[in-house]
Enzyme design. Structure first.
Site, PDB file in Angstrom:
ATOM      1  N   PHE A  92       0.796  -1.223   0.000  1.00  0.00           N
ATOM      2  CA  PHE A  92       0.000   0.000   0.000  1.00  0.00           C
ATOM      3  C   PHE A  92       0.832   1.279   0.000  1.00  0.00           C
ATOM      4  O   PHE A  92       0.276   2.370  -0.077  1.00  0.00           O
ATOM      5  CB  PHE A  92      -0.920   0.028   1.225  1.00  0.00           C
ATOM      6  CG  PHE A  92      -1.849  -1.138   1.328  1.00  0.00           C
ATOM      7  CD1 PHE A  92      -2.410  -1.704   0.193  1.00  0.00           C
ATOM      8  CD2 PHE A  92      -2.168  -1.687   2.564  1.00  0.00           C
ATOM      9  CE1 PHE A  92      -3.273  -2.780   0.285  1.00  0.00           C
ATOM     10  CE2 PHE A  92      -3.028  -2.763   2.673  1.00  0.00           C
ATOM     11  CZ  PHE A  92      -3.587  -3.316   1.519  1.00  0.00           C
ATOM     12  N   LYS A 200      12.722 -13.484   5.327  1.00  0.00           N
ATOM     13  CA  LYS A 200      12.214 -14.230   6.492  1.00  0.00           C
ATOM     14  C   LYS A 200      10.691 -14.351   6.428  1.00  0.00           C
ATOM     15  O   LYS A 200      10.117 -15.313   6.943  1.00  0.00           O
ATOM     16  CB  LYS A 200      12.683 -13.598   7.794  1.00  0.00           C
ATOM     17  CG  LYS A 200      12.286 -12.152   8.028  1.00  0.00           C
ATOM     18  CD  LYS A 200      10.996 -11.999   8.781  1.00  0.00           C
ATOM     19  CE  LYS A 200      10.662 -10.521   8.989  1.00  0.00           C
ATOM     20  NZ  LYS A 200       9.352 -10.333   9.686  1.00  0.00           N
ATOM     21  N   ASN A 265       2.445 -14.074   8.526  1.00  0.00           N
ATOM     22  CA  ASN A 265       2.953 -14.811   7.372  1.00  0.00           C
ATOM     23  C   ASN A 265       2.815 -16.315   7.589  1.00  0.00           C
ATOM     24  O   ASN A 265       2.408 -17.051   6.687  1.00  0.00           O
ATOM     25  CB  ASN A 265       4.416 -14.433   7.122  1.00  0.00           C
ATOM     26  CG  ASN A 265       4.554 -13.057   6.521  1.00  0.00           C
ATOM     27  OD1 ASN A 265       4.288 -12.836   5.347  1.00  0.00           O
ATOM     28  ND2 ASN A 265       4.953 -12.094   7.341  1.00  0.00           N
TER      29      ASN A 265
END
Length: 337
Positions: A92, A200, A265
């Site tokens: 964004f 990561k 994640n």
């Protein structure tokens, strides 16, 4: 380590209205600073002014009106500040800053709290920002290390590393984030730290995928062990520099994102492994999983460097080549030692 200084008078603008922005403001206001907080949600701004907390994220964090002032106009939020912290998800950030002018950032130091990558250009956030807004690279930095916003809200003791090409910039900003529940350090491997943070997220998402198809803790430990080797291999090729990746800015951030209950994640990847479509997982998560966008970007960057990145390839095959997670997992198992 950087010692806390409680009498600082710096003025800081925080760009972004989410959980990480809220957590950073909590840390900053432990010291004597003035924070101008820009967000696009008019209702949230009104709520903060009246009730002194973010209605959507980390609502337990009390925001002191003498130290924090929310703004709807970015230009007004940036006036008169010494530092700007970017805390908008990478997906964004281009839209959030589309109307900004380079003159608004003149003379300011800009710190990225975005552990992601600009998906349209596959650029690191600091590189994109320097190019778009003509900020001196010596005045740019990034926040790294294992530091989930949810634990900051609970005042769990945490460690943060500030990276910048300028040691002075890194050291100065590290002081601003040092408080009774946060210890800070600094280093000059800016691009290495940014790439490690991007990768990561891919690893954590991949850990979620393999967990979703039935892999246990034993395999995940092997996967994360191989992941730090994969990250170092990529960094040594793309940003050749002598570095120790077994410190918190690299390995620590990888570990917490791969294992923590707060890792969006990992949660996103777990949904994919259990059969969710990408779109369905995005809708249910209700927050951005940076690893999804990062996978495509790192894959594109690596077309030039051709580094062996089995975990990145695994994530790319599942997310973008639409390979069945279980089939991709069977292929991945043979890649590790």
């Amino acid at each position: 380590m950087v010692e806390s200084q409680q009498t600082m008078g710096e003025k800081i603008a925080v760009v972004g209205g989410g959980s990480w922005a809220t957590a950073l403001i909590k840390i900053l206001t432990e010291n004597q600073v003035k924070v101008k907080w820009w967000m696009r949600d008019a209702e949230a701004v009104a709520h903060i002014r009246k009730y002194r907390h973010n209605p959507h994220y980390l609502s337990s964090v009390e925001l002191h009106p003498s130290k924090v002032k929310p703004y709807l106009q970015l230009r007004e939020a940036l006036k008169g500040v010494d530092w700007v912290i970017l805390a908008v998800p990478s997906a964004f950030i281009e839209d959030a800053l589309k109307d900004a002018d380079p003159s608004w950032f003149e003379g300011k130091k800009v710190i990225s709290g975005v552990k992601g990558i600009i998906s349209s250009t596959s650029q690191l956030v600091t590189d994109w920002f320097a190019e778009k807004f003509a900020v001196d690279p010596q005045h740019l930095g990034a926040i790294a290390g294992p530091c989930h916003a949810e634990e900051i809200a609970l005042e769990k003791y945490s460690y943060i590393t500030i990276a910048s090409a300028s040691e002075d910039t890194a050291k100065e900003f590290a002081k601003l984030l040092t408080c009774r529940f946060v210890k800070t350090s600094y280093l000059t491997d800016l691009h290495g730290v940014e790439y490690a943070a991007v990768m990561k997220n891919i690893v954590a998402m991949s850990c979620g995928i393999v967990h979703g198809v039935g892999a246990g803790d034993n395999f995940q430990a092997v996967m994360v062990s191989n992941a730090i080797i994969e990250i170092q291999r990529f960094l040594d090729t793309v940003v050749p520099l002598e570095r120790k990746v077994n410190v918190s800015a690299y390995l620590g951030d990888l570990l917490v994102t791969s294992y923590s209950q707060f890792s969006r994640n990992r949660t996103f990847g777990n949904m994919i492994g259990r059969g969710y479509s990408v779109q369905a997982a995005k809708v249910e998560l209700k927050m951005i999983a940076e690893g999804y966008y990062a996978t495509n970007c790192i894959q594109r960057i690596n077309e030039q460097y051709k580094v062996d990145l089995p975990i990145v390839k695994f994530a790319y095959d599942v997310l973008y080549n639409k390979e069945k997670p279980l089939k991709a997992f069977e292929e991945l198992k043979g890649k590790f030692v």
